[in-house]
Design a protein around this motif. Sequence first.
Motif, short mmCIF file in Angstrom:
data_model
loop_
_atom_site.label_atom_id
_atom_site.label_comp_id
_atom_site.label_asym_id
_atom_site.label_seq_id
_atom_site.Cartn_x
_atom_site.Cartn_y
_atom_site.Cartn_z
N SER A 3 -30.34 33.77 26.45
CA SER A 3 -31.59 33.28 26.16
C SER A 3 -32.69 33.31 27.20
CB SER A 3 -31.38 31.75 25.79
OG SER A 3 -30.59 31.19 26.90
N ALA B 263 -24.56 32.83 26.96
CA ALA B 263 -25.51 32.46 25.98
C ALA B 263 -26.61 31.92 26.79
CB ALA B 263 -24.84 31.20 25.23
N LEU C 184 -18.46 31.66 28.31
CA LEU C 184 -19.39 31.92 27.11
C LEU C 184 -20.89 31.26 27.16
CD1 LEU C 184 -16.58 31.94 24.36
CD2 LEU C 184 -17.76 33.86 25.59
#
Lengths: 122, 181
Positions: free
Chosen positions: A17, A13, A9
């Motif tokens: 980004s 993420a 995860l």
Amino acid sequence: MKRFSIGDLAVLALGASLVGASYAAFWGDRTEGTQAAVFVGREQVAALDLSVPSAHEILGRIGLSQLRVEGGRVRFIDSPCPGRICVHSGWLARTGEVAACLPNGVVVEVLGGERVFDAVNR
Amino acid sequence: MQSIADTTGSAAAAGQRDALVAGFAALAIAIHILEAAFPSPLPGVKPGLANVVTVVVFLRWGWRMAAAVAVLRVLVGSLLVGSFLSPTFLMSAAGGVAALAALGLVALLPGRPVGALGASVLAALAHMGTQLMVAYVLFIPHSALFGLVPPLLTASLIFGTVSGMIAATVVDILATEADSS
């Protein structure tokens, strides 16, 4: 066995980004334009200063197109074309933005500032 | 992680390893060619499902076997599609090398915090990023190329996530099969 870990995860993420940052870096820096060029056909008929509010009537192939300059932006107010696509284009403020009334041959393009491309263009 | 690549002591193990590499490379090439046959909605965007094979092999048998499978896939795949040593091949090879480098980084992380999903996403982003750089340096040194970066990275993030989920499922199934046998 757990299918996705915290590390997975975190990578997801981080990747998201990074992708977001790429949008900011490559698509976000269109600058505010300072002028608008008005063309009828291929000939430029006017250069509008976007910092001064004004209204203009441009004589095109089939009639008068009305332009308005206000608050650093420019737009079509009316045009003698059937679809009014130019009017629906709304306000143009950023460098490189274009609105066109093709039936009337009137094209408005925002100039000044730094020009940035949004696709392969050559 | 139990790795066949570590047990190179016996000739039988080596033969088994070679057979696995060949089999997985063949599978990856088949997927690669099937994918090449489908029209792409965006030029340069392919789901990259063949990378599922690379990620699965990487997680189950280690980086070296994954590298062997990936190199074979790029070489033989390009020979079959007819793009060997063409610009497409250069892009493909550079992307493959970058993806393998990303997987190598994953393998180096202490404690193995990243699984199939993370490995696949990292590999996909490295693949696409490197291809864009190669395209810029070798073929289109024009700033307009940068405009393509955000949508292409988005696509690779999405496809990397999808193939990572597939790879996670496959790794799970392989693990349960190995346990029950």
